[in-house]
Design an enzyme around this catalytic site. Sequence first.
Site, PDB file in Angstrom:
ATOM      1  N   CYS A 142       0.946  -1.392  -0.161  1.00  0.00           N
ATOM      2  CA  CYS A 142      -0.126   0.019   0.056  1.00  0.00           C
ATOM      3  C   CYS A 142       0.808   1.433   0.009  1.00  0.00           C
ATOM      4  O   CYS A 142       0.187   2.517  -0.045  1.00  0.00           O
ATOM      5  CB  CYS A 142      -0.981   0.119   1.200  1.00  0.00           C
ATOM      6  SG  CYS A 142      -1.829  -1.475   1.378  1.00  0.00           S
ATOM      7  N   HIS A 280      -3.739   7.909   5.693  1.00  0.00           N
ATOM      8  CA  HIS A 280      -3.699   6.306   5.127  1.00  0.00           C
ATOM      9  C   HIS A 280      -5.016   5.614   5.628  1.00  0.00           C
ATOM     10  O   HIS A 280      -5.630   4.978   4.737  1.00  0.00           O
ATOM     11  CB  HIS A 280      -2.519   5.671   5.722  1.00  0.00           C
ATOM     12  CG  HIS A 280      -2.550   4.280   5.323  1.00  0.00           C
ATOM     13  ND1 HIS A 280      -2.568   3.834   3.862  1.00  0.00           N
ATOM     14  CD2 HIS A 280      -2.656   3.093   5.855  1.00  0.00           C
ATOM     15  CE1 HIS A 280      -2.439   2.325   3.647  1.00  0.00           C
ATOM     16  NE2 HIS A 280      -2.592   2.093   4.957  1.00  0.00           N
ATOM     17  N   LYS A 309     -10.756   6.541   2.125  1.00  0.00           N
ATOM     18  CA  LYS A 309     -10.994   5.220   1.856  1.00  0.00           C
ATOM     19  C   LYS A 309     -12.477   5.095   1.926  1.00  0.00           C
ATOM     20  O   LYS A 309     -13.211   4.015   1.158  1.00  0.00           O
ATOM     21  CB  LYS A 309     -10.516   4.148   2.986  1.00  0.00           C
ATOM     22  CG  LYS A 309      -8.712   4.513   3.237  1.00  0.00           C
ATOM     23  CD  LYS A 309      -8.232   3.967   1.982  1.00  0.00           C
ATOM     24  CE  LYS A 309      -6.804   3.742   2.194  1.00  0.00           C
ATOM     25  NZ  LYS A 309      -5.793   4.927   2.164  1.00  0.00           N
ATOM     26  N   HIS A 314      -9.874   0.669  -0.357  1.00  0.00           N
ATOM     27  CA  HIS A 314      -8.603   0.976  -0.294  1.00  0.00           C
ATOM     28  C   HIS A 314      -7.833   0.267  -1.580  1.00  0.00           C
ATOM     29  O   HIS A 314      -7.921  -0.778  -1.720  1.00  0.00           O
ATOM     30  CB  HIS A 314      -8.039  -0.130   0.893  1.00  0.00           C
ATOM     31  CG  HIS A 314      -6.521   0.136   1.472  1.00  0.00           C
ATOM     32  ND1 HIS A 314      -5.715   0.809   0.322  1.00  0.00           N
ATOM     33  CD2 HIS A 314      -5.700  -0.566   2.151  1.00  0.00           C
ATOM     34  CE1 HIS A 314      -4.631   1.023   0.830  1.00  0.00           C
ATOM     35  NE2 HIS A 314      -4.595   0.031   2.081  1.00  0.00           N
ATOM     36  N   PHE A 371       1.059   3.527   4.335  1.00  0.00           N
ATOM     37  CA  PHE A 371       1.586   2.581   5.114  1.00  0.00           C
ATOM     38  C   PHE A 371       1.221   1.318   4.736  1.00  0.00           C
ATOM     39  O   PHE A 371       0.148   1.109   4.307  1.00  0.00           O
ATOM     40  CB  PHE A 371       1.087   2.752   6.589  1.00  0.00           C
ATOM     41  CG  PHE A 371       1.206   4.073   7.179  1.00  0.00           C
ATOM     42  CD1 PHE A 371       2.468   4.787   7.233  1.00  0.00           C
ATOM     43  CD2 PHE A 371       0.242   4.549   7.874  1.00  0.00           C
ATOM     44  CE1 PHE A 371       2.416   6.231   7.469  1.00  0.00           C
ATOM     45  CE2 PHE A 371      -0.039   6.010   8.505  1.00  0.00           C
ATOM     46  CZ  PHE A 371       1.178   6.716   8.201  1.00  0.00           C
ATOM     47  N   PHE A 373       1.632  -3.391   4.577  1.00  0.00           N
ATOM     48  CA  PHE A 373       2.075  -4.551   5.265  1.00  0.00           C
ATOM     49  C   PHE A 373       3.704  -4.542   4.612  1.00  0.00           C
ATOM     50  O   PHE A 373       4.065  -4.237   3.685  1.00  0.00           O
ATOM     51  CB  PHE A 373       1.548  -5.624   4.457  1.00  0.00           C
ATOM     52  CG  PHE A 373       0.118  -5.866   5.255  1.00  0.00           C
ATOM     53  CD1 PHE A 373      -0.310  -5.263   6.303  1.00  0.00           C
ATOM     54  CD2 PHE A 373      -0.777  -7.100   4.491  1.00  0.00           C
ATOM     55  CE1 PHE A 373      -1.211  -5.717   6.936  1.00  0.00           C
ATOM     56  CE2 PHE A 373      -1.707  -7.448   5.418  1.00  0.00           C
ATOM     57  CZ  PHE A 373      -2.109  -6.636   6.378  1.00  0.00           C
TER      58      PHE A 373
END
Lengths: 386, 85
Positions: A142, A280, A309, A314, A371, A373
């Site tokens: 992301c 985010h 979002k 997302h 941000f 994973f």
Amino acid sequence: MISGIERRECATEYIPDWQRYKGLRCLVAAPVQMQDEKLIPRHNRRSMGRLSIFSVQATDQALLDSGIDRRHLSGGRLGCVIGSTMGSAESIAEAFETLIPNNDLSQMTSTKFFQCISHTAAMNVAQYLGITGRVMATCAACASAIQAIGAGYDLVRMGEQDIMLCGGAEGLHPTVVGSFDILFATSTGYNQTPKKTPRPFDAKRDGLVCGEGGGMVVLEEYESAKARKAHIYAEIIGYNTCGNGSHVSESNREAIVFCMQEALKSAGITPDQVDYINAHATATIQGDKEEAAAVREVFGDHVPISSLKGYMGHTLGASGAIELIASLIMMRKNVIYPTLNLDEPDAACQGIFHVTQPMDKKIDVILKNCFAFGGINSALVCRRAD
Amino acid sequence: MAEQDIVNLVNGVFMESFEIPGEKLVPEAKIFTDLGLDSLDIVDLVVALQKKFGVTMRDDERVRAIRTLEDIYNFIQILKQENRK
């Protein structure tokens, strides 16, 4: 997209077909109705999955809007960096569905590989446009799009390239949703009321909703853009990306604080000079809480913040670019689009300046957070052009 | 399989997989120069023809001699006959 945001529409839909996946609890998503893909010549299109088609269409729009002379494309001084979480998830699934049942490669088509590879969007845009400068992919889930824009920013300011086409893209597929679902990160409680999710920062948020799409921006050395009287949306003045060094899926306040502070430091500004933060905030329980805590620590409750979002889900690797573009439109229109579905800020997300209604405000400086994973953080700072 | 059926099915592959208008699909059309296919398309052509006709041709050396649409019609006819034996 902007008209949908301004009408305060949520693009989330119930996807009945996903009921066939055992164990998939999230049955909502924000899919894109693909349009005009056949305008891309077949010999280019054959190596494109959904995310590459989105990238090409977004790049065409960005180039047209920029007024860049297309002769630059093959001059070696114009490049592209496009990020995504992975290659086309749909194509990867098709490739395995072809291969695995009989361990038989003979039915595999020649271009499937090109749809699946991690740099598929950058490669396809470069081939489609005949780009001969730098062609790169940033694959940081992301954070991919902000890293792509950051990489392009570095190449232009270091004088390595004159113009960079940068952004991100992602294609929606149940395997992608599933990767979040098994980690309890998706929204599962609103399958029958899809317009109420995702709910960034809200007390009743229950996870993210996957979307898809592509976003591209054109970066050019500032004086060069001014000299040709381009209409400049903004000047990039700061950027940072960093690892959190602590956990693959749990974001943490300290790392986000560090990322935002480093981005501000590289911009040479203080927190009070930021007029708007585009968060985010995906509506996960843990991520929103940590981002809110980090923003509270750096900015207090002085700087308006919203997440987009709730409108489009997302869009993962595309989100940094799509949401940055929307933020630049806000800058141009002197308005802040509010966080959709934020009815009651969660106690853990309070102490920051949530925007819950459209807000008129002159925006000179934007901070965009993304941000990812893997513990990857990124932040970009843009200033209104003179 | 009747000759005309083979022609129709092969032409169907060119129309569906390679988006070539039917009027260009004349027997003497050269696959590379007239119909615009390239090396990647040939891989996909073989995959599509194998699926459509239930034949195996990927590793058949005779594929290399194919130049025109008519060559494909004839080759499929030969493969079908060989399969019957």
